[in-house]
Design a protein around this motif. Structure first.
Motif, PDB file in Angstrom:
ATOM      1  N   ALA A  84      25.165  14.133  89.332  1.00 48.23           N
ATOM      2  CA  ALA A  84      26.463  13.710  89.865  1.00 48.23           C
ATOM      3  C   ALA A  84      27.566  14.658  89.390  1.00 48.23           C
ATOM      4  CB  ALA A  84      26.768  12.278  89.440  1.00 48.23           C
ATOM      5  N   ARG A  85      27.503  15.081  88.131  1.00 48.29           N
ATOM      6  CA  ARG A  85      28.503  16.011  87.596  1.00 48.29           C
ATOM      7  C   ARG A  85      28.378  17.374  88.284  1.00 48.29           C
ATOM      8  NH1 ARG A  85      33.487  17.082  86.127  1.00 48.29           N
ATOM      9  NH2 ARG A  85      33.625  18.701  84.556  1.00 48.29           N
TER      10      ARG A  85
ATOM     11  N   ARG B 264      31.917  20.498  94.281  1.00 47.60           N
ATOM     12  CA  ARG B 264      32.943  20.097  95.243  1.00 47.60           C
ATOM     13  C   ARG B 264      34.314  20.599  94.816  1.00 47.60           C
ATOM     14  NH1 ARG B 264      35.907  14.969  95.551  1.00 47.60           N
ATOM     15  NH2 ARG B 264      37.133  15.133  97.436  1.00 47.60           N
ATOM     16  N   ILE B 265      34.647  20.419  93.551  1.00 51.50           N
ATOM     17  CA  ILE B 265      35.950  20.882  93.055  1.00 51.50           C
ATOM     18  C   ILE B 265      36.099  22.382  93.275  1.00 51.50           C
ATOM     19  CG2 ILE B 265      37.337  21.265  90.957  1.00 51.50           C
ATOM     20  CD1 ILE B 265      36.224  18.541  89.942  1.00 51.50           C
TER      21      ILE B 265
ATOM     22  N   ALA C 248      42.302  18.307  88.187  1.00 53.40           N
ATOM     23  CA  ALA C 248      40.874  18.470  87.942  1.00 53.40           C
ATOM     24  C   ALA C 248      40.568  18.989  86.544  1.00 53.40           C
ATOM     25  CB  ALA C 248      40.258  19.413  88.979  1.00 53.40           C
TER      26      ALA C 248
ATOM     27  N   GLY D 165      40.854  15.615  97.807  1.00 55.79           N
ATOM     28  CA  GLY D 165      40.154  16.889  97.751  1.00 55.79           C
ATOM     29  C   GLY D 165      41.076  18.083  97.619  1.00 55.79           C
TER      30      GLY D 165
ATOM     31  N   GLU E 281      30.001  17.022  91.581  1.00 51.45           N
ATOM     32  CA  GLU E 281      31.455  16.940  91.429  1.00 51.45           C
ATOM     33  C   GLU E 281      32.056  18.323  91.172  1.00 51.45           C
ATOM     34  OE1 GLU E 281      34.708  14.505  88.724  1.00 51.45           O
ATOM     35  OE2 GLU E 281      32.769  14.979  87.835  1.00 51.45           O
TER      36      GLU E 281
END
Length: 156
Positions: A62-63, A69-70, A109, A4, A66
């Motif tokens: 889901a993307r 979160r990033i 990322a 993370g 993601e």
């Protein structure tokens, strides 16, 4: 990057924010409409259009998760404009045994090898960090072969 600890350039952060906005607004509405139309075909148990739309919806959600979160965990780095060494955000032209290659060093990322954006954690990216124009650096490639590079040009 399972831990993370995401590193982004400002450009990378802006692109992720644009993608997130597109997915949350236009793409969600588009997929929702496809699901609605597919339901109107009747029995959804054997409806491939419905299954395809639901699968796409799952991948999109889901993307979205993601990217969210990033963005929430990322550190945005500012590349010094007046630096003579390679940092995250630098564009570096190297000579690799008679072949010129151009790399932009970015966080993991936002890496995209096809676009010449390599991670600061990759073998090539990590060895270039901190070096200056004219330096010769070596690393080991994925096949175990030694890669020697001479830094020809450095841009920020």
């Amino acid at each position: 990057m399972a831990d993370g600890n995401f590193i982004l350039t400002q450009e990378g952060k802006d692109k992720l924010e644009e993608e997130l906005h597109f997915l949350e607004t236009e793409k969600r509405a588009e997929i929702g409409e496809r699901i609605k139309v597919a339901r109107e075909f009747g029995d959804i148990s054997e409806n491939s259009e419905y299954d395809d739309a639901k699968n796409e919806q799952g991948m999109m959600e889901a993307r979205i998760a993601e990217i969210s979160r990033i963005l929430s965990e990322a550190t945005v780095v500012n590349t010094p404009k007046r630096s003579n060494s390679v940092h995250i955000g630098s564009t570096v032209t190297v000579d690799m045994g008679g072949r010129e290659r151009v790399f932009t060093i970015v966080g993991g990322a936002e890496s995209d090898a096809a676009a010449g954006k390599i991670s600061n954690e990759s073998p090539v990216g990590s060895v270039l960090l901190g070096h200056k124009k004219g330096d010769v650096v070596e690393t080991t490639g994925p096949t175990g072969r030694k890669i020697t590079m001479t830094i020809l040009k450095l841009e920020h």
